[in-house]
Structure formats: C-alpha cells, structure tokens
Design a protein around this motif. Sequence first.
Motif, PDB file in Angstrom:
ATOM      1  N   GLY A   1      25.707  80.756 -85.328  1.00  0.00           N
ATOM      2  CA  GLY A   1      27.158  80.827 -85.440  1.00  0.00           C
ATOM      3  C   GLY A   1      27.701  79.985 -86.579  1.00  0.00           C
ATOM      4  N   ASP A   2      26.889  79.763 -87.628  1.00  0.00           N
ATOM      5  CA  ASP A   2      27.308  78.931 -88.765  1.00  0.00           C
ATOM      6  C   ASP A   2      27.742  79.790 -89.937  1.00  0.00           C
ATOM      7  N   LEU A   3      28.836  79.398 -90.593  1.00  0.00           N
ATOM      8  CA  LEU A   3      29.310  80.019 -91.825  1.00  0.00           C
ATOM      9  C   LEU A   3      29.890  78.923 -92.707  1.00  0.00           C
ATOM     10  N   GLU A   4      29.325  78.800 -93.891  1.00  0.00           N
ATOM     11  CA  GLU A   4      29.815  77.786 -94.830  1.00  0.00           C
ATOM     12  C   GLU A   4      30.125  78.435 -96.167  1.00  0.00           C
ATOM     13  N   ILE A   5      31.277  78.062 -96.736  1.00  0.00           N
ATOM     14  CA  ILE A   5      31.684  78.552 -98.054  1.00  0.00           C
ATOM     15  C   ILE A   5      31.819  77.330 -98.965  1.00  0.00           C
ATOM     16  N   TRP A   6      31.131  77.321-100.089  1.00  0.00           N
ATOM     17  CA  TRP A   6      31.180  76.209-101.031  1.00  0.00           C
ATOM     18  C   TRP A   6      31.636  76.712-102.398  1.00  0.00           C
ATOM     19  N   ARG A   7      32.607  76.011-102.964  1.00  0.00           N
ATOM     20  CA  ARG A   7      33.107  76.378-104.295  1.00  0.00           C
ATOM     21  C   ARG A   7      32.577  75.382-105.324  1.00  0.00           C
ATOM     22  N   ASN A   8      32.073  75.883-106.438  1.00  0.00           N
ATOM     23  CA  ASN A   8      31.531  75.064-107.530  1.00  0.00           C
ATOM     24  C   ASN A   8      32.478  75.135-108.729  1.00  0.00           C
ATOM     25  N   ARG A   9      32.933  73.949-109.198  1.00  0.00           N
ATOM     26  CA  ARG A   9      33.826  73.896-110.362  1.00  0.00           C
ATOM     27  C   ARG A   9      33.311  72.884-111.384  1.00  0.00           C
TER      28      ARG A   9
END
Length: 416
Positions: free
Chosen positions: A55-63
């Motif tokens: 049940g894991d969902l991770e969103i990572w943004r790279n800038r």
Amino acid sequence: MNNEALIDSFLDFKYEKNIDRVNLMAILEESIRCVLKKKYDSSENYDIIVNPDQGDLEIWRNRIVVKDGLLKDRNKEIELSVAKNIESDFEIGEEVTEKVELQSLGRRSILSLKQNLLSKINEYDNTNIYKKFKNKIGEIINVEVYHILSKHILVRDEEQNEMILPKKEQIPNDFFKKGDIIKALVKKVDWKDNKPIAILTRKNENFLEELLKLEIPEISDGIITIKKVNRIPGEKAKISVESHDDRIDPVGACVGMKGSRIHPIVRELKNENIDIINYTSNIQLYITRSLSPAKISIMEINEEKKCVNVYVKLEEISKAIGKNGQNIKLATQLTGYKINIFKDNHYEDDVELSEFSDEIEEKILEKFYKIGLNTAKSVLNYEKKHLIERTNIEKKIIEKIVSILKKEFEGELNNV
C-alpha cells in the motif's frame, strides 16, 4: 485523498479485474505521470515508487539548483536560497529531491488521476478480454442465455463475459429461454461502445466441423481428416472425410455403432440430416458418392468447365435433386463441380465399356473411365475432337474405337 487511500482504492480494481502486480504498477505510474505532465508540462524529472502489496506510493520531484533570480522553470529548477532552506550545504548545479504529497497536486488533479486510473484499468481489462476472445475464434464454447432480444440473444461465459448470438447465426429451429446452456462457435470479435464483444454462430460449417472433432476421437487425433463440410443449417449437411489408417473406415468411425457418434451431433443441430462420405481423388467416384442416396447410371465430366452431366433412372431423379434441391446443391458445393441431372433414357440399352476389353486395351479404357465415360454410348455421344483433347489418345486410335463401338449399335446410331 492521501497516497495510502489511493492505493487502497486501486487495489479494489486489482482484485475486481484480476490485474497482475507488474501491470498494476505500470498503470498507476503512467496515470500519475499523465497528471503531472498536465499540471507541470513535464513528468521527466519525477521518480514514482509504487508498492501495491504494502500500500505504498511515493512521488519524488528532482530539481536543479540555480542562482537566485535566474529561475526559468519552477518544475525543474529551484533557486539556491530556497534549496538552502531544505539543506544548508546545497550548491548551484546540484540536484534537490523532494517528496510530493498527493494532496499538494490539488483537488482537480486528484480527480483527474482517479478518472485516468479508471480509464486505463478498463482499457487494460477490455484489451485482455479482446485477446481472450480472439484466441477462441473457431472454438466451440458453452454459454448461458441471460437476455433474449428480437435480433439476437445475449449470453455469458463462465467468467461472466458478455457475448452475442445473432438471430441470423442461429439454426432456424433453435429456440432458447433464459438460463439455457448452449453450445456455439466464436465467429469473430467486434468492438461496441469501446468494449470487445464476441459474435457467436451455430450456423456455419466450422460449427459442425468442431462438433465432429469433439465427438469423434479419430478426428481430434488426426487419424481421420475432414476434407470439406457443406451444410444447409437445420436441414441437411454433407461431409467428406479421409482416413490416414487403412484399418479404419472413416465413415463408420464418424457414424459410430448404431449411429452413437453422429446422433448427438444431429440432435445438437436440431435434427439436421448429415451425409458422411469417403473422400477420393477419383472425381467420378467422388461425385457419385456426393449424390448419395441417388444411384447414378452414367456421367459425363467436363474437367475444364468443372461441370458434369449425370444420368439417373426416373425413380432416382428426386433422390439426386433432394428436397428443395438440397442434395444436388450440397453435392455441387462439396465437389466443386456444377452438376446437371438428366433422365437416363438417352443411355437405355447401353453397353459397358468393359464389355469391349477383348478389342480395346485396358490402358485405353482407363483413360475413358477417368473422364467419366463408362459406356459405349457415353463415348459415342462425344465429338471425336473432344475425345482426343480430353483423353490424349491419338486420332487414329479414337477413330478405331468409335468404329468398334458403332458396330454394337448398327442401324440405331446412324447419325453419330
């Protein structure tokens, strides 16, 4: 909606649609990227980690860190002063990775994500059903009738997939009611309202052929081959079969002891009359068998035009033609020859060619037999030039043979 809630709702789809883990992850990631691209014009700089089992969902943004005042793309760049608020040792050109919570995308984006997910899951499900139907084309399946309409009936398979059996694909005597379990062949797959729908048939030749394979082990094992099937659904069918084992009679094997094998098929086809004949490459014999139960007196075969004149006794004409022309129609389809039926008074008092074996060589007689000429008058009825063309016998030999045959009928065939 938080990340966990999204995963939970997505898992419901997984179990309902029976989606495997790999495709589950791919669909969810693709749907999130579609939302990110719509909101930020690009999703290339995002890492999406999905673990549906936990049940894991991770969103990572790279800038990329840029100098203050030189920010051009807020989605892909971050000013140095802002980056230092995250970690004080960030420098220009380095990459900053931040976790993105689903809620931060906004209510409209989350709604769009849910719609996108549902759309892709249905697309995945429909594609799977389409492939499943496609792989079953030409197979007989058992289905249950659940709704009867004027132009077709709706049926379901054991997995509750909906299919259609059109009225025009039913045997004329077919009568079904809700709850009936019926056999039908998958004819083709169409799309209706963006959903795959299998079209079934009980009417074409393949349905009968597949019934034979189900009922007769020698056919399914390849010992007996079905050469051709032609049928008038619910009325009459003709089937030619060939055995690859000299010890097995193909017709007897198909009929079974006291009709035990063919009777269930006849019942399934609403008492369709089925003639099974032994295939042969001898076209004269093949045509004779195909016109069963009629008895043939003589025939004239034109191989070039693929037609044959068949002469039968008066009492055999109705058998040769059959009810509403069914017998001759199916025989024509089975053999590929246009068949014309004539009363055989033209050949009354005729003499079999075999009676002239003491005057005509056997190999010459065989050439006449091969083109369907078995009697003296059947040969004399031909022009000499046509006899030469069709038998490839020299002119002087043909003339001699004609002379021998004419003597048999002196005073009767003055004009031949």
